[in-house]
Each structure stands twice: as structure tokens, then as C-alpha cells.
Write a protein that holds these residues in place. Structure first.
Motif, mmCIF file in Angstrom:
data_model
loop_
_atom_site.group_PDB
_atom_site.id
_atom_site.type_symbol
_atom_site.label_atom_id
_atom_site.label_comp_id
_atom_site.label_asym_id
_atom_site.label_seq_id
_atom_site.Cartn_x
_atom_site.Cartn_y
_atom_site.Cartn_z
ATOM 1 N N SER A 63 47.848 47.842 49.248
ATOM 2 C CA SER A 63 47.541 47.399 47.749
ATOM 3 C C SER A 63 48.790 46.824 47.086
ATOM 4 O O SER A 63 48.609 46.031 46.150
ATOM 5 N N ALA A 64 49.883 47.464 47.462
ATOM 6 C CA ALA A 64 51.025 47.221 46.777
ATOM 7 C C ALA A 64 51.582 45.728 46.825
ATOM 8 O O ALA A 64 52.040 45.019 46.219
ATOM 9 N N SER A 65 51.551 45.400 48.324
ATOM 10 C CA SER A 65 52.061 44.203 48.709
ATOM 11 C C SER A 65 51.358 42.809 49.093
ATOM 12 O O SER A 65 51.492 41.727 49.218
ATOM 13 N N ASP A 66 49.951 43.464 49.716
ATOM 14 C CA ASP A 66 49.073 42.348 50.105
ATOM 15 C C ASP A 66 47.815 41.841 49.093
ATOM 16 O O ASP A 66 47.292 40.890 49.151
ATOM 17 N N PHE A 67 47.862 42.768 47.870
ATOM 18 C CA PHE A 67 46.715 42.009 47.121
ATOM 19 C C PHE A 67 47.583 41.810 45.530
ATOM 20 O O PHE A 67 48.285 42.473 45.171
ATOM 21 N N THR A 68 47.129 40.360 45.220
ATOM 22 C CA THR A 68 47.758 40.238 43.940
ATOM 23 C C THR A 68 46.722 40.385 42.651
ATOM 24 O O THR A 68 47.158 40.645 41.528
ATOM 25 N N GLU A 69 45.303 40.712 43.178
ATOM 26 C CA GLU A 69 44.415 41.235 41.857
ATOM 27 C C GLU A 69 43.286 42.228 42.658
ATOM 28 O O GLU A 69 43.026 41.999 43.964
ATOM 29 N N ILE A 70 43.069 43.315 41.996
ATOM 30 C CA ILE A 70 42.050 44.189 42.380
ATOM 31 C C ILE A 70 41.236 44.436 41.381
ATOM 32 O O ILE A 70 41.564 44.728 40.212
ATOM 33 N N SER A 71 39.760 44.454 41.717
ATOM 34 C CA SER A 71 39.008 44.976 40.614
ATOM 35 C C SER A 71 37.626 45.659 41.712
ATOM 36 O O SER A 71 37.218 45.376 42.880
ATOM 37 N N LEU A 72 36.927 46.407 40.736
ATOM 38 C CA LEU A 72 35.738 47.202 41.478
ATOM 39 C C LEU A 72 34.601 47.118 40.866
ATOM 40 O O LEU A 72 34.566 46.849 39.379
#
Length: 156
Positions: A63-72
């Protein structure tokens, strides 16, 4: 002929779960002289095909390096009793390239998805995933171990 057909079916059916079993069965039948000629080749080919099906591709994302945005989406109005949460992510360019390559090279094979070291899901690849956006259904029991890892300072 019926004896060989039963052996082929038996070996092929168990192969996806126990690949070593099929190869042991083939080796035993061939070395004991039970099978001859094309029957040996047919059983060996079917055993190898089944064994290849059990090979799953893996992709590990951070999640630190491979995602630019995260939501649930934890709760949806039309589904009050859900068995999973929806994790929406936007992949970084590097993660997008890796995902496209893995899914393109492993069509119709299982893909094991790991996020921050947690096995999130396994699904059969139907087509290459080329876009940056993913929605992942995360079972509630897996979400309990994944969510704290998404909130760690090193993951943000």
C-alpha cells in the motif's frame, strides 16, 4: 481399454489438488509395464496438463509504494449484511505494469493477490488487467488483519 480410461480419469481428476500424485501414478504405471505405447503418452500429457493448472500466479502489492489512492466501502445501503468490504485502489505506474504483465501471461489461471503480506484473495484471471483502478472484494475475516496494516505509518 476401459482399464486405461479409468486410470487416466483418476489421475487427471486428482492432479489439480495433488500434482505429485499424478506424476507418481504415471511413473508407477510406466515402470511396472502396465501401460504401453500411446497410452503412456496420453496419461503423461494429461497428468502434466492437470499439474500446470494448479500453478497459481502471485502478485504482492504494497500500500505504501503500489497504491496512489485507497478507499473502502464497509457497508452498502442495499446490502446491510455483507460478507466482505470493497477496497478501491489506484495502482502506481509500476504496479499497473506488473499487474498487466502477470495477468496477460497467466490467463485462465488463478491469481493470488497479497497486500502488505496478507493473502487477500484468489481469483481466476479472465482477461488482462490494464487499467489503474481496482476494486477488490476483501472477506471480512481477511479485512480484520489487512486494515491495521493499511493504517500503519509506513503504509501511508
Amino acid at each position: 481399454m476401459n482399464r486405461y480410461l479409468a486410470l487416466v480419469t483418476f489421475g487427471f481428476t486428482l492432479t489439480p489438488r495433488l500434482p505429485g500424485f499424478a506424476f507418481n501414478l504415471v511413473g508407477h504405471l510406466i515402470t511396472e509395464g502396465v501401460m504401453r505405447g500411446s497410452a503412456k503418452v496420453l496419461l503423461a500429457v494429461l497428468g502434466m496438463m492437470g499439474a500446470l493448472q494448479c500453478l497459481a500466479a502471485d502478485i504482492a502489492l504494497s500500500s505504501a509504494s503500489d497504491f496512489t489512492e485507497i478507499s473502502l466501502d464497509i457497508k452498502r445501503a442495499n446490502e446491510p449484511e455483507t460478507q466482505s468490504i470493497s477496497l478501491h485502489v489506484t495502482l502506481s505506474p509500476d504496479a499497473q505494469r506488473r499487474m498487466a504483465q502477470v495477468t496477460r501471461e497467466n490467463l485462465r489461471q488463478p491469481l493470488k493477490l497479497f497486500i502488505n503480506g496478507v493473502h487477500v484473495s484468489t481469483a481466476t484471471i479472465q482477461s488482462p488487467i490494464n487499467g489503474p483502478g481496482l476494486t477488490i472484494a476483501v472477506p471480512n475475516e481477511v479485512a480484520r488483519s489487512l486494515l491495521p496494516k493499511l493504517l500503519e505509518p509506513s503504509a501511508i
